[in-house]
Design an enzyme around this catalytic site. Structure first.
Site, PDB file in Angstrom:
ATOM      1  N   CYS A  40       0.838  -1.206   0.000  1.00 25.07           N
ATOM      2  CA  CYS A  40       0.000   0.000   0.000  1.00 25.07           C
ATOM      3  C   CYS A  40       0.875   1.260   0.000  1.00 25.07           C
ATOM      4  CB  CYS A  40      -0.904  -0.046   1.234  1.00 25.07           C
ATOM      5  SG  CYS A  40      -1.838   1.453   1.537  1.00 25.07           S
ATOM      6  N   HIS A  41       0.270   2.375  -0.397  1.00 27.27           N
ATOM      7  CA  HIS A  41       1.012   3.636  -0.444  1.00 27.27           C
ATOM      8  C   HIS A  41       1.581   4.046   0.901  1.00 27.27           C
ATOM      9  CE1 HIS A  41      -1.177   3.987  -4.229  1.00 27.27           C
ATOM     10  NE2 HIS A  41      -0.146   4.707  -4.574  1.00 27.27           N
ATOM     11  N   THR A  42       0.901   3.694   1.955  1.00 24.83           N
ATOM     12  CA  THR A  42       1.377   4.110   3.275  1.00 24.83           C
ATOM     13  C   THR A  42       2.723   3.451   3.606  1.00 24.83           C
ATOM     14  OG1 THR A  42      -0.922   4.265   3.892  1.00 24.83           O
ATOM     15  CG2 THR A  42       0.651   4.402   5.674  1.00 24.83           C
ATOM     16  N   HIS A  62       0.999  -3.588   6.247  1.00 21.97           N
ATOM     17  CA  HIS A  62      -0.197  -3.466   7.094  1.00 21.97           C
ATOM     18  C   HIS A  62      -1.461  -3.994   6.419  1.00 21.97           C
ATOM     19  CE1 HIS A  62      -0.218   0.089   4.563  1.00 21.97           C
ATOM     20  NE2 HIS A  62      -1.521   0.143   4.744  1.00 21.97           N
ATOM     21  N   GLU A  63      -1.307  -4.642   5.237  1.00 18.45           N
ATOM     22  CA  GLU A  63      -2.510  -5.177   4.576  1.00 18.45           C
ATOM     23  C   GLU A  63      -2.472  -6.689   4.607  1.00 18.45           C
ATOM     24  OE1 GLU A  63      -3.874  -1.927   1.187  1.00 18.45           O
ATOM     25  OE2 GLU A  63      -3.573  -3.999   0.614  1.00 18.45           O
ATOM     26  N   CYS A  92     -11.528  -2.048  20.193  1.00 18.05           N
ATOM     27  CA  CYS A  92     -11.487  -2.690  21.517  1.00 18.05           C
ATOM     28  C   CYS A  92     -12.888  -3.020  22.033  1.00 18.05           C
ATOM     29  CB  CYS A  92     -10.740  -1.814  22.520  1.00 18.05           C
ATOM     30  SG  CYS A  92     -11.682  -0.384  23.125  1.00 18.05           S
ATOM     31  N   CYS A  95     -13.865   1.345  24.534  1.00 21.76           N
ATOM     32  CA  CYS A  95     -13.533   2.754  24.751  1.00 21.76           C
ATOM     33  C   CYS A  95     -14.706   3.640  24.315  1.00 21.76           C
ATOM     34  CB  CYS A  95     -12.249   3.128  24.005  1.00 21.76           C
ATOM     35  SG  CYS A  95     -12.452   3.272  22.221  1.00 21.76           S
ATOM     36  N   CYS A  98     -15.296   3.396  20.588  1.00 19.75           N
ATOM     37  CA  CYS A  98     -15.845   2.108  20.138  1.00 19.75           C
ATOM     38  C   CYS A  98     -17.326   1.995  20.499  1.00 19.75           C
ATOM     39  CB  CYS A  98     -15.072   0.945  20.741  1.00 19.75           C
ATOM     40  SG  CYS A  98     -13.527   0.608  19.867  1.00 19.75           S
ATOM     41  N   CYS A 106     -10.767   3.902  17.439  1.00 17.16           N
ATOM     42  CA  CYS A 106     -10.575   3.290  18.767  1.00 17.16           C
ATOM     43  C   CYS A 106      -9.420   3.973  19.497  1.00 17.16           C
ATOM     44  CB  CYS A 106     -10.278   1.804  18.591  1.00 17.16           C
ATOM     45  SG  CYS A 106      -9.889   0.951  20.135  1.00 17.16           S
ATOM     46  N   ARG A 110      -3.729   3.607  20.713  1.00 26.26           N
ATOM     47  CA  ARG A 110      -3.188   4.543  19.728  1.00 26.26           C
ATOM     48  C   ARG A 110      -1.764   4.988  20.012  1.00 26.26           C
ATOM     49  NH1 ARG A 110      -7.069   6.752  16.355  1.00 26.26           N
ATOM     50  NH2 ARG A 110      -6.061   8.670  15.785  1.00 26.26           N
ATOM     51  N   CYS A 169      -7.100  -2.644   4.258  1.00 27.42           N
ATOM     52  CA  CYS A 169      -6.837  -1.199   4.154  1.00 27.42           C
ATOM     53  C   CYS A 169      -7.615  -0.562   3.013  1.00 27.42           C
ATOM     54  CB  CYS A 169      -5.334  -0.929   4.024  1.00 27.42           C
ATOM     55  SG  CYS A 169      -4.933   0.821   3.882  1.00 27.42           S
ATOM     56  N   ARG A 362      -3.043  -3.284  -7.129  1.00 31.70           N
ATOM     57  CA  ARG A 362      -2.366  -3.816  -5.948  1.00 31.70           C
ATOM     58  C   ARG A 362      -1.444  -4.974  -6.289  1.00 31.70           C
ATOM     59  NH1 ARG A 362      -3.002  -0.123  -3.077  1.00 31.70           N
ATOM     60  NH2 ARG A 362      -3.812  -0.098  -0.951  1.00 31.70           N
TER      61      ARG A 362
HETATM   62  N1  LIG Z   1      -8.381   7.500   4.738  1.00 32.19           N
HETATM   63  C1  LIG Z   1      -7.774   6.334   4.855  1.00 32.19           C
HETATM   64  O1  LIG Z   1      -7.961   5.599   5.833  1.00 32.19           O
HETATM   65  C2  LIG Z   1      -6.884   5.875   3.763  1.00 32.19           C
HETATM   66  C3  LIG Z   1      -6.534   4.515   3.628  1.00 32.19           C
HETATM   67  C4  LIG Z   1      -5.750   4.135   2.530  1.00 32.19           C
HETATM   68  C5  LIG Z   1      -5.309   5.075   1.643  1.00 32.19           C
HETATM   69  N2  LIG Z   1      -5.644   6.387   1.815  1.00 32.19           N
HETATM   70  C6  LIG Z   1      -5.236   7.445   0.881  1.00 32.19           C
HETATM   71  O2  LIG Z   1      -6.161   7.465  -0.178  1.00 32.19           O
HETATM   72  C7  LIG Z   1      -5.541   7.974  -1.350  1.00 32.19           C
HETATM   73  C8  LIG Z   1      -5.779   7.037  -2.509  1.00 32.19           C
HETATM   74  O3  LIG Z   1      -5.125   5.796  -2.275  1.00 32.19           O
HETATM   75  P1  LIG Z   1      -4.951   4.743  -3.468  1.00 32.19           P
HETATM   76  O4  LIG Z   1      -4.253   3.569  -2.906  1.00 32.19           O
HETATM   77  O5  LIG Z   1      -6.248   4.529  -4.124  1.00 32.19           O
HETATM   78  O6  LIG Z   1      -3.969   5.599  -4.390  1.00 32.19           O
HETATM   79  P2  LIG Z   1      -3.622   5.528  -5.961  1.00 32.19           P
HETATM   80  O7  LIG Z   1      -2.403   6.362  -6.146  1.00 32.19           O
HETATM   81  O8  LIG Z   1      -3.605   4.121  -6.428  1.00 32.19           O
HETATM   82  O9  LIG Z   1      -4.856   6.250  -6.654  1.00 32.19           O
HETATM   83  C9  LIG Z   1      -4.957   7.612  -6.794  1.00 32.19           C
HETATM   84  C10 LIG Z   1      -5.616   7.892  -8.129  1.00 32.19           C
HETATM   85  O10 LIG Z   1      -5.853   9.291  -8.242  1.00 32.19           O
HETATM   86  C11 LIG Z   1      -5.712   9.624  -9.596  1.00 32.19           C
HETATM   87  N3  LIG Z   1      -5.539  11.064  -9.743  1.00 32.19           N
HETATM   88  C12 LIG Z   1      -4.436  11.810  -9.594  1.00 32.19           C
HETATM   89  N4  LIG Z   1      -4.689  13.093  -9.861  1.00 32.19           N
HETATM   90  C13 LIG Z   1      -5.990  13.173 -10.209  1.00 32.19           C
HETATM   91  C14 LIG Z   1      -6.847  14.232 -10.615  1.00 32.19           C
HETATM   92  N5  LIG Z   1      -6.388  15.490 -10.722  1.00 32.19           N
HETATM   93  N6  LIG Z   1      -8.144  13.954 -10.874  1.00 32.19           N
HETATM   94  C15 LIG Z   1      -8.602  12.682 -10.779  1.00 32.19           C
HETATM   95  N7  LIG Z   1      -7.836  11.639 -10.399  1.00 32.19           N
HETATM   96  C16 LIG Z   1      -6.547  11.886 -10.136  1.00 32.19           C
HETATM   97  C17 LIG Z   1      -4.504   8.821 -10.063  1.00 32.19           C
HETATM   98  O11 LIG Z   1      -4.496   8.676 -11.467  1.00 32.19           O
HETATM   99  C18 LIG Z   1      -4.747   7.490  -9.329  1.00 32.19           C
HETATM  100  O12 LIG Z   1      -5.453   6.565 -10.147  1.00 32.19           O
HETATM  101  C19 LIG Z   1      -4.077   8.173  -0.988  1.00 32.19           C
HETATM  102  O13 LIG Z   1      -3.886   9.523  -0.619  1.00 32.19           O
HETATM  103  C20 LIG Z   1      -3.906   7.270   0.213  1.00 32.19           C
HETATM  104  O14 LIG Z   1      -2.853   7.701   1.045  1.00 32.19           O
HETATM  105  C21 LIG Z   1      -6.419   6.792   2.847  1.00 32.19           C
HETATM  106 ZN   LIG Z   2      -2.835   1.058   3.478  1.00 32.93          ZN
HETATM  107 ZN   LIG Z   3     -11.852   1.153  21.359  1.00 37.10          ZN
END
Ligand SMILES: NC(=O)c1ccc[n+]([C@@H]2O[C@H](COP(=O)([O-])OP(=O)(O)OC[C@H]3O[C@@H](n4cnc5c(N)ncnc54)[C@H](O)[C@@H]3O)[C@@H](O)[C@H]2O)c1
Ligand SMILES: [Zn+2]
Ligand SMILES: [Zn+2]
Length: 369
Positions: A40-42, A62-63, A92, A95, A98, A106, A110, A169, A362
């Site tokens: 994942c990106h993270t 983490h996935e 949990c 809390c 939760c 949760c 943390r 994730c 992925r």
């Molecule tokens: N909130 C959470 O809990 C959580 C969990 C996982 C990931 N994320 C975040 O969510 C985001 C997306 O994650 P992902 O794995 O799908 O990423 P990804 O990079 O695979 O997908 C992002 C998409 O956005 C597109 N994009 C870029 N610029 C754009 C624009 N101007 N207009 C339209 N589309 C555009 C890209 O082409 C790409 O397909 C990331 O910022 C990631 O960190 C958040």
């Molecule tokens: Zn992730």
């Molecule tokens: Zn909790």
């Protein structure tokens, strides 16, 4: 026990796959034999050094999905042989958060988790007698992990773990954004910005909520094709005129629900501006760069648009992840198109390369050697 794991030794350097020590699970903890783990990106964000709260050395990942091998004292919700999905966002069930249906954040572990420790403030991972910190409470780029019981979702053993790991994730984040955070209503019009794992999950979530129209916006035609497969009724090429195009598609009003899944603050702004006057709800999922802020002209809010944020799709992991996995098995969610590459743990850095090139949605590391 000695296990093979991918260690982030130094920010900006490739991960080093090596043997490390993993101690027995303590009270409230569980030893999981990992079978599959998404990249994942993270993980990449932390590995690159861009994450200000990141630390090294640590075992990333983490996935994860795997099988319970042993349980510590007092563990009652999972047993040896159970199939589980790892949760960086634990539940949990006790809390204040939760117990409240409004949030999944949760509070139980943390602080320790953010610092790389298990809930008792120590690590089970070590190397040459020195503690090695855990990552996101999960550290799943490894053959085994020890995690708190409250951070494991027990799923049906019928679910293939290579697909189940995606529910740890990105996929759940997107599904939950539509199903929990926004609570999309049947018959509505939705717009999803971004067609990565999170955005495609949001498209699927809008479809499951029986939205009538689902517009997906991305820069990549290949990804927009995948969005159609997940239920998008319209696709648009993103860019400066995206809001204008959405207004034209919606009789000048905007969409009932918009979702941002790009991590770009300019797109978050578009999501707000493309939401319908009167009641449109923009849900932000993307993680922006350090120090970036979201610019919104207040008039958009005064005229009835709302903004929400969503972490892990607002999903309470132990309760809801097993149900989402069931919906996959029932045929409501199509997971296979998200798995673009299957890698071994030794190939983990290739997973990062593929992600940087936007090659596939992925990469899944298969650990069942
Ligand atoms: N909130 C959470 O809990 C959580 C969990 C996982 C990931 N994320 C975040 O969510 C985001 C997306 O994650 P992902 O794995 O799908 O990423 P990804 O990079 O695979 O997908 C992002 C998409 O956005 C597109 N994009 C870029 N610029 C754009 C624009 N101007 N207009 C339209 N589309 C555009 C890209 O082409 C790409 O397909 C990331 O910022 C990631 O960190 C958040
Ligand atoms: Zn992730
Ligand atoms: Zn909790």
């Amino acid at each position: 026990m000695r296990i093979k794991a991918a260690v982030l030794e130094e920010f900006g350097a490739p991960l080093e796959v090596q043997e490390v020590e993993l101690a027995e699970p303590a009270a409230g903890e569980v030893l999981v034999r990992l079978i599959a783990c998404g990249v994942c990106h993270t993980d990449l964000y932390t590995a690159s050094g861009a994450d200000p709260s990141g630390y090294a050395p640590t075992v990333l990942g983490h996935e994860g999905a795997g099988v319970v091998e042993a349980v510590g004292d007092g563990v009652s919700s999972v047993a040896v042989g159970d199939h589980v999905v790892t949760l960086f966002s634990p539940q949990c069930r006790e809390c204040e958060h939760c117990l409240d249906p409004r949030t999944n954040l949760c509070l139980a572990i943390r602080e320790q988790q953010n610092q790389g420790f298990l809930p008792d403030g120590t690590t089970r991972l070590s190397r040459d007698g020195e503690p090695l910190r855990h990552f996101m409470g999960t550290s799943t780029f490894a053959e085994y992990t020890v995690m708190p019981e409250i951070a494991l979702a027990r799923i049906t053993p019928e679910a293939p773990l290579e697909g189940a790991c995606l529910f740890a994730c990105g996929l759940t984040t997107g599904l939950g954004a539509a199903m929990n955070t926004a609570k999309v209503e049947p018959g509505s019009t939705c717009v999803v910005f971004g067609a990565g794992m999170v955005g495609l999950g949001a498209v699927a979530g809008c479809r499951l909520q029986r939205a009538e129209r689902i517009v997906c916006v991305d820069l990549s035609q290949d990804r927009l094709e995948l969005a159609r497969g997940q239920g998008a009724t319209d696709v648009l090429s993103g860019g400066l005129d995206a809001v204008q195009q959405i207004l034209e598609l919606t009789g000048g009003f905007g969409a009932d629900y918009t979702f941002e899944a790009t991590g770009k603050v300019a797109v978050m702004r578009q999501a707000v501006e493309a939401a319908r006057i009167g009641w449109g709800l923009a849900t932000v999922c993307g993680v922006a760069g350090k120090g970036e802020t979201l610019d919104v002209v207040p008039r958009f809010l005064i005229t009835g648009r709302r903004v929400a944020g969503s972490s892990f799709g607002g999903v309470k992991g132990r309760d809801q992840v097993p149900k989402l996995v069931e919906r996959w098995l029932e045929g409501d969610i199509d997971v296979e198109p998200f798995i673009s590459h299957r890698l071994t743990l030794d190939e983990v850095n290739r997973g990062f390369d593929l992600m940087e090139r936007q090659d596939g949605i992925r990469s899944v590391i298969e650990l069942s050697a």
